[in-house]
Design an enzyme around this catalytic site. Structure first.
Site, PDB file in Angstrom:
ATOM      1  N   ASP A 246     -48.892 -76.882 -32.419  1.00 19.52           N
ATOM      2  CA  ASP A 246     -49.183 -77.394 -33.943  1.00 19.52           C
ATOM      3  C   ASP A 246     -50.673 -77.675 -33.928  1.00 19.52           C
ATOM      4  OD1 ASP A 246     -47.018 -77.439 -35.782  1.00 19.52           O
ATOM      5  OD2 ASP A 246     -46.217 -78.637 -34.254  1.00 19.52           O
TER       6      ASP A 246
ATOM      7  N   GLU B 219     -51.314 -83.628 -33.500  1.00 25.42           N
ATOM      8  CA  GLU B 219     -51.034 -82.152 -33.339  1.00 25.42           C
ATOM      9  C   GLU B 219     -51.794 -81.693 -34.631  1.00 25.42           C
ATOM     10  OE1 GLU B 219     -46.857 -81.148 -32.822  1.00 25.42           O
ATOM     11  OE2 GLU B 219     -46.149 -82.854 -33.941  1.00 25.42           O
TER      12      GLU B 219
ATOM     13  N   HIS C 296     -37.301 -79.322 -34.032  1.00 21.21           N
ATOM     14  CA  HIS C 296     -36.951 -77.972 -34.429  1.00 21.21           C
ATOM     15  C   HIS C 296     -35.744 -77.316 -34.125  1.00 21.21           C
ATOM     16  CE1 HIS C 296     -41.501 -77.338 -35.330  1.00 21.21           C
ATOM     17  NE2 HIS C 296     -41.697 -77.948 -34.403  1.00 21.21           N
TER      18      HIS C 296
HETATM   19  C1  3PY Z   1     -46.309 -78.455 -30.341  1.00 16.94           C
HETATM   20  O1  3PY Z   1     -46.674 -77.612 -29.274  1.00 16.94           O
HETATM   21  O2  3PY Z   1     -46.589 -78.350 -31.477  1.00 16.94           O
HETATM   22  C2  3PY Z   1     -45.230 -79.368 -29.850  1.00 16.94           C
HETATM   23  O3  3PY Z   1     -45.021 -80.294 -30.808  1.00 16.94           O
HETATM   24  C3  3PY Z   1     -44.617 -79.231 -28.624  1.00 16.94           C
HETATM   25  O4  3PY Z   1     -44.173 -80.381 -28.221  1.00 16.94           O
HETATM   26 MG    MG Z   2     -45.337 -79.659 -32.654  1.00 15.09          MG
END
Ligand code: 3PY
Ligand code: MG
Length: 264
Positions: free
Chosen positions: A178, A152, A48
């Site tokens: 995510d 995620e 990001h």
């Molecule tokens: C998320 O929270 O999606 C992340 O990738 C944080 O590291």
């Molecule tokens: Mg993430």
């Protein structure tokens, strides 16, 4: 010279708790300042934040004099980018959006030399081997290379045990932002349903024998995830730390001048 030691991986194997911070500022100077603060690990984010191989290498160089472990999150699963990051001296990769065991196995392969994997050999050009100044490099590289995969998504959760079974995956890190989106709670990583899903995921990771980690900016959530068995936690990001400290300072002179906002 000696092979640089991956103490992050060793500590994972011994389930020794490690606390870290994500770096999104892309600055060797701020990376060095944070390297002096005592965190166990600092993770340079290229998913990001605006980081490329050169900026990653510059930050690794800035942090090299400090006893902190440096992790990098690449933006994708690309094997040639992984090769460049490893060449720059990254010893631990935390790879986002891993949904299947096949993806995890491909990442392991990208990080290992033949015949076990597909990593190209070019140590004369690489900081990883200190340009061939480390005579034991090939004997020690695998023990000092570490792969953390991020789960995620709902599909990643469905496949958690299969992903954890992949030889070469050292740990599984849950991305709450995510995961919340995937579960229908976009922008609510602390939602009780998301928290419950993360706690169940930690239980399953621990049961699999792999190390569990979570990104958790809220101290009460970090505490709960640690109590549940997570052994490495990212407590936030340098960007959020900078912003909230700047706003708190401003508020001492102009109360309620600004709100910090979310930290994920
Ligand atoms: C998320 O929270 O999606 C992340 O990738 C944080 O590291
Ligand atoms: Mg993430």
């Amino acid at each position: 010279m000696d092979m640089p030691r991956n103490t992050f991986k060793k500590n994972l194997q011994q389930a020794q708790f490690q606390a870290g911070l994500f770096l999104g500022l892309g600055s060797p100077l701020s990376a060095e300042i944070l390297a002096s603060c005592g965190y166990d690990f600092l993770l340079i984010d290229a998913e990001h934040a605006p980081n490329d191989v050169r900026s990653v290498q510059a930050q690794l160089q800035a942090m090299a004099a400090y006893p902190v472990q440096c992790l990098v999150r690449p933006p994708n699963h690309d094997a040639s980018l992984i090769k460049q990051l490893l060449a720059a001296g990254v010893q631990t990769l935390l790879v986002p959006m891993v949904d299947t065991a096949e993806q995890a196995a491909a990442l392991v392969s990208a990080m290992r030399y033949p015949p076990k994997g597909i990593r190209g050999v070019g140590t004369a050009l690489e900081r990883s081997a200190r340009w061939n100044a480390v005579p034991t490099y090939f004997a020690e590289v695998e023990d000092n290379t570490c792969l953390i995969v991020q789960i995620e998504s709902r599909i990643g959760l469905d496949n958690l045990e299969e992903i954890a079974k992949v030889d070469g995956v050292d740990g599984i890190f849950i991305g709450p932002a995510d995961l919340a989106a995937s579960l229908g709670y976009l922008g609510q990583p602390g939602h009780p349903e998301v928290k419950a899903a993360i706690e169940q995921a930690i239980d399953r990771i621990v049961a699999s024998g792999k190390a569990a980690g979570v990104f958790s900016t809220a101290p009460e959530l970090a505490k709960a995830y640690r109590a549940r068995g997570a052994c490495f936690l990212a407590l936030g990001a340098d960007t959020s730390v900078l912003r909230s400290a700047a706003i708190s300072l401003l508020n001492t002179a102009k109360p309620a001048a600004g709100a910090t906002g979310a930290a994920y």
